[in-house]
Design a protein around this motif. Structure first.
Motif, PDB file in Angstrom:
ATOM      1  N   TYR A 172       0.854  -1.193   0.000  1.00 46.43           N
ATOM      2  CA  TYR A 172       0.000   0.000   0.000  1.00 46.43           C
ATOM      3  C   TYR A 172       0.886   1.238   0.000  1.00 46.43           C
ATOM      4  N   ASP A 173       0.605   2.149  -0.919  1.00 49.53           N
ATOM      5  CA  ASP A 173       1.336   3.411  -0.997  1.00 49.53           C
ATOM      6  C   ASP A 173       0.342   4.550  -0.792  1.00 49.53           C
ATOM      7  N   LYS A 174       0.353   5.103   0.397  1.00 46.51           N
ATOM      8  CA  LYS A 174      -0.610   6.157   0.731  1.00 46.51           C
ATOM      9  C   LYS A 174      -0.382   7.431  -0.071  1.00 46.51           C
ATOM     10  N   ASN A 175       0.778   7.534  -0.731  1.00 48.31           N
ATOM     11  CA  ASN A 175       1.099   8.733  -1.491  1.00 48.31           C
ATOM     12  C   ASN A 175       0.670   8.662  -2.953  1.00 48.31           C
ATOM     13  N   LEU A 176       0.066   7.555  -3.363  1.00 45.97           N
ATOM     14  CA  LEU A 176      -0.455   7.499  -4.717  1.00 45.97           C
ATOM     15  C   LEU A 176      -1.508   8.598  -4.876  1.00 45.97           C
ATOM     16  N   PRO A 177      -1.421   9.399  -5.933  1.00 47.66           N
ATOM     17  CA  PRO A 177      -2.319  10.551  -6.083  1.00 47.66           C
ATOM     18  C   PRO A 177      -3.799  10.215  -5.946  1.00 47.66           C
TER      19      PRO A 177
END
Length: 286
Positions: A172-177
């Motif tokens: 999981y990448d919370k910084n994905l736009p």
């Protein structure tokens, strides 16, 4: 009199020809044809068709794309969809292989309300032509569980239940736009915490995982999903790249505009192909 009738017919046909319900564009806003798009899609390992769920043109084109990919024969077609959840994959396969009657299938499946008008035609095509059709989505109750109680709550699931979702812990990448935008949109509501985008991500992760698990050499996998699951090459596309890097992925998205003759700047680069539909087109449901 015959000449007058011919004139009326000519005028009617000409007027109809001027009505353009949709137009396909490339990522940079250049007009293209269905035939040119289909030629590019046939080269892909995965085709993500991002739909607006109640857009009839989107569902029409999904069937058209599937039939074209099936007809080219160079690669075997596989279809998968957000609309069918992993815990009911066995029911779906029983219907497809003919061991379950249609009425029993429709009673047992958690079918979307617009199934008969919007998804049944393509499922029927797959059944008639023995095309593999894969349920890819997480059972919604587990996305709801994550939203209510956090990602740790998924660890309490049984082994069987865990087999219906992406392997834990899922990336999981919370910084994905897309996830950042989702959280920002609901910053003043009860959805503001990090669990909200994560509950979206578990859907994307599960669809990406089971899509890649069913990829085979010399196949093209056509996946149906809401456009927000694959727009801007994020969502499911990001997860496919985590689970099976280096796959040739082509994306389609559907947008609505008041005018189809030019692609609005906001839609540039949302996908490899952008289908612009006249906003006045009737919806398949409200």
């Amino acid at each position: 009199m015959k000449l007058f009738k011919f004139f009326l017919l000519f005028v009617s046909v000409t007027a109809m020809a001027q009505v353009q319900p949709y137009q396909i564009y490339t990522a940079n806003g250049k007009k293209t044809s269905f035939e040119k798009m289909a030629k590019e899609l046939a080269k892909a390992d995965v085709v993500m068709f991002g739909e607006l769920h109640n857009n009839a043109i989107a569902h029409y084109l999904q069937v058209k794309v599937a039939k074209d990919l099936y007809a080219q024969k160079e690669k075997e077609l596989i279809i998968g969809a957000e609309m069918f959840e992993r815990d009911q994959a066995g029911i779906l396969q029983s219907f497809l292989n003919g061991s379950m009657e249609e009425q029993d299938f429709e009673k047992q499946m958690r079918l979307w309300n617009n199934y008969k008008t919007d998804y049944k035609p393509l499922l029927k095509f797959a059944k008639e032509h023995h095309v593999s059709y894969i349920a890819t989505n997480v059972p919604r109750r587990y996305a709801s569980l994550l939203y209510r109680s956090g990602v740790e709550a998924l660890d309490t699931l049984s082994i069987e239940e865990k087999s219906w979702i992406a392997p834990l812990p899922f990336p999981y990448d919370k910084n994905l736009p897309g996830y950042v935008k989702m959280k920002e949109m609901f910053k003043d509501s009860n959805h503001a915490n990090e669990n909200f985008p994560k509950s979206q991500a578990i859907k994307d992760a599960t669809m990406g995982y089971f899509l890649t698990q069913n990829l085979k050499p010399n196949n093209v996998f056509l996946h149906l999903n809401g456009s927000y699951h694959s727009d801007n090459f994020e969502g499911i596309v990001w997860y496919i790249n985590q689970y099976a890097p280096s796959k040739n992925i082509k994306t389609i998205t559907v947008v609505e505009q008041s005018e189809v003759k030019k692609l609005d700047k906001e839609h540039f680069n949302k996908a490899n192909f952008i289908v612009v539909v006249d906003a006045d087109m009737p919806k398949s449901y409200e």
